[in-house]
Design a protein around this motif. Structure first.
Motif, mmCIF file in Angstrom:
data_model
loop_
_atom_site.group_PDB
_atom_site.id
_atom_site.type_symbol
_atom_site.label_atom_id
_atom_site.label_comp_id
_atom_site.label_asym_id
_atom_site.label_seq_id
_atom_site.Cartn_x
_atom_site.Cartn_y
_atom_site.Cartn_z
ATOM 1 N N SER A 1 73.193 31.453 7.383
ATOM 2 C CA SER A 1 74.528 31.732 8.150
ATOM 3 C C SER A 1 75.349 30.582 8.185
ATOM 4 O O SER A 1 75.352 29.585 7.641
ATOM 5 C CB SER A 1 73.955 31.807 9.550
ATOM 6 N N LYS B 1 76.235 28.960 10.831
ATOM 7 C CA LYS B 1 75.844 27.939 11.694
ATOM 8 C C LYS B 1 75.025 27.062 10.884
ATOM 9 O O LYS B 1 75.149 25.637 10.835
ATOM 10 C CB LYS B 1 75.035 28.414 12.862
ATOM 11 N N GLY C 1 63.613 35.939 7.165
ATOM 12 C CA GLY C 1 64.421 34.685 7.377
ATOM 13 C C GLY C 1 64.324 33.517 6.368
ATOM 14 O O GLY C 1 64.001 33.571 5.264
ATOM 15 N N ASP D 1 67.186 30.260 9.744
ATOM 16 C CA ASP D 1 67.977 31.769 10.250
ATOM 17 C C ASP D 1 66.598 32.691 10.297
ATOM 18 O O ASP D 1 65.809 32.980 9.265
ATOM 19 C CB ASP D 1 68.891 32.206 8.899
ATOM 20 N N GLY E 1 66.043 36.397 11.587
ATOM 21 C CA GLY E 1 66.760 37.430 12.363
ATOM 22 C C GLY E 1 67.961 37.144 12.791
ATOM 23 O O GLY E 1 68.858 36.493 12.231
ATOM 24 N N LYS E 2 68.093 37.637 13.884
ATOM 25 C CA LYS E 2 69.355 37.230 14.934
ATOM 26 C C LYS E 2 69.216 35.874 15.410
ATOM 27 O O LYS E 2 70.378 35.207 16.062
ATOM 28 C CB LYS E 2 69.251 38.010 16.191
ATOM 29 N N PHE E 3 68.175 34.813 15.308
ATOM 30 C CA PHE E 3 68.148 33.818 15.955
ATOM 31 C C PHE E 3 68.395 32.518 15.107
ATOM 32 O O PHE E 3 68.129 32.730 13.802
ATOM 33 C CB PHE E 3 66.696 33.551 16.239
ATOM 34 N N ARG E 4 69.213 31.585 15.429
ATOM 35 C CA ARG E 4 69.461 30.452 14.624
ATOM 36 C C ARG E 4 69.097 29.473 15.268
ATOM 37 O O ARG E 4 69.375 28.929 16.291
ATOM 38 C CB ARG E 4 70.941 30.416 14.488
#
Length: 451
Positions: free
Chosen positions: A235, A237, A373, A386, A388-391
């Motif tokens: 990502s 981020k 991930g 990373d 899934g949707k979590f960072r």
């Protein structure tokens, strides 16, 4: 006169006369696996104790845990912490056989494999041969730099680094000292980022203690990346946070740059930049490696072998490919799956189940990769994740990275050794013994000596 004590040794089971390499005679289908990396081992685990004879060929007699090569290179771990003997791994697996040999050619018309030790027959063949360093045709770079695709590469990097730091303490030439203490890492993926972070921590915590002859600031670390971001598969981020971590460790990150030449003392980039450095570590690319016998029309970019959705090599009935060497091209994966351990492990498990079904004429579903991930670390308490949707970044990501890697290492003893070393390092910043066991010579010098 013959010694009366001399007698013929009889093996527990006879060898098939069609084989040059002695294997136990069996009526079971024979699955031959080339390569004992993550994919090959996952496949063996799925087929152990099943009604099938499994034969694993590898040029080494051990499995290597590649994600921690950089820690061996920077003296954080000893090599025996992250390698595990195949024979110990397969102890008790009565249907699994290991043979130490390098596979040279496939003869699919006769189901024969040609190795450095002789030939062997197979019923099913699985290519899990992985990749090697890709220098993109730059011979000068290949001759004077080091990749990081083998435990021996890690030890070479360690010895190169320590020898050059020792030489820097001896020389009175300022330019020579700069070249000996400058490190250039090419490639901003996980391997490059982790190597840069480990070197920066070595400079910060070890160099002042071991080498009081010169200030730690003399050691410059450059990370060269051809595009405008680090960790491009993760990502934004993760990429920006990693850059912040590296800058905090005083790593000089050069974006939109690529190496065009390296003579062993000076790095030249495509923009014309010159960097004095006798330490160049290449993590910028890999290419597939596999034996002869695969038609070029089935080979795609990166020297990977194209497979169908069931991981069968195109043009073959009983030859499969898994891991980094396999390229399953589809609308979802136009470039094939990413060349990471999780893909190889999932493909190995899938193929094990598929082969057992195939032998019983049962229906087989196509392979589907579940992305669990990505993780990367830059140093102590500095990592990105990373999931899934979590960072996640920072301490939690670093803790997660540590746990995932620790449980993934083969063997209880190895887990214990790595865990202990990490614990000591966490509280003391100390690294493993910094010993120069053997003299390192660049490939260019070795080839020159031979000529």
């Amino acid at each position: 006169m013959k010694d009366s004590h001399t007698h013929k040794k009889i093996l527990p089971s006879a060898c098939k006369v069609t084989d040059d390499i002695c294997l136990p005679d069996s009526d079971l289908p024979r699955v031959v696996i080339i390569g004992g990396g993550f994919g090959g081992l996952a496949l063996v685990e799925k087929l152990k104790h099943k009604e099938v004879q499994v034969v694993l060929f590898d040029k080494n007699n051990f499995h290597q845990f590649q994600p921690l090569f950089y820690q061996v290179a920077t003296s954080a771990l000893e090599p025996d912490s992250i390698v595990f003997p195949f024979r110990k791994q397969f102890s008790g697996y009565k249907n699994v056989i290991f043979r130490l040999a390098e596979v040279e050619e496939i003869q699919p018309s006769s189901n024969i494999l040609i190795t450095s030790r002789g030939k062997v027959h197979y019923d099913y063949l699985v290519l899990a041969t992985g990749t090697t360093t890709n220098f993109f045709g730059m011979d000068s770079v290949a001759q004077n730099s080091l990749g990081m695709k083998d435990i021996r590469d890690s030890l070479n990097i360690r010895h190169m680094m320590l020898q050059n730091l020792e030489q820097a303490a001896i020389t009175c030439d300022d330019d020579e000292r700069d070249a000996l203490t400058n490190f250039v890492i090419v490639g901003g993926g996980p391997a490059g980022v982790e190597m840069a972070g480990a070197l920066a921590e070595f400079r910060k915590y070890i160099l002042p203690k071991d080498y009081p002859e010169y200030p730690a600031s003399i050691m410059n670390i450059y990370l060269i990346e051809a595009i405008d971001e680090l960790l491009s598969t993760m990502s934004d981020k993760a990429s920006s946070k990693t850059l912040k971590y590296l800058k905090g460790l005083n790593v000089k990150v050069l974006f939109n740059e690529s190496v065009s030449d390296y003579d062993g003392s000076e790095v030249t980039t495509k923009s014309g930049k010159k960097i004095l450095a006798k330490n160049l570590i290449w993590t910028a690319g890999v290419k597939g490696q596999f034996p002869k016998g695969v038609d070029e029309k089935h080979v795609v970019k990166g020297n990977r072998i194209k497979t169908d959705p069931y991981l069968k090599v195109e043009g073959f009935k009983n030859v499969f490919a898994i891991g980094d060497i396999a390229a399953l091209i589809s609308e979802e994966t136009p470039k094939g799956h990413p060349q990471v351990a999780q893909v190889a492990i999932q493909q190995g498990k899938y193929l094990g189940e598929s082969l057992l079904k195939l032998m019983k004429n049962k229906h087989i579903e196509p392979f589907y990769y579940k992305d669990k991930g990505s993780l990367a670390t830059v140093g102590k308490r500095k990592a990105v994740a990373d999931l899934g949707k979590f960072r996640f970044t920072g301490y939690f990501a670093w803790l997660l990275w540590s746990v995932v890697h620790l449980i993934s290492i083969s063997g209880f003893r190895n887990k214990l050794m790595v865990g202990f070393n990490w614990a000591v390092s966490y509280f003391t910043y100390e690294k493993s013994n910094r010993l120069i066991i053997r003299n390192f010579k660049p490939k260019s010098l070795i080839n020159h000596t031979k000529n």
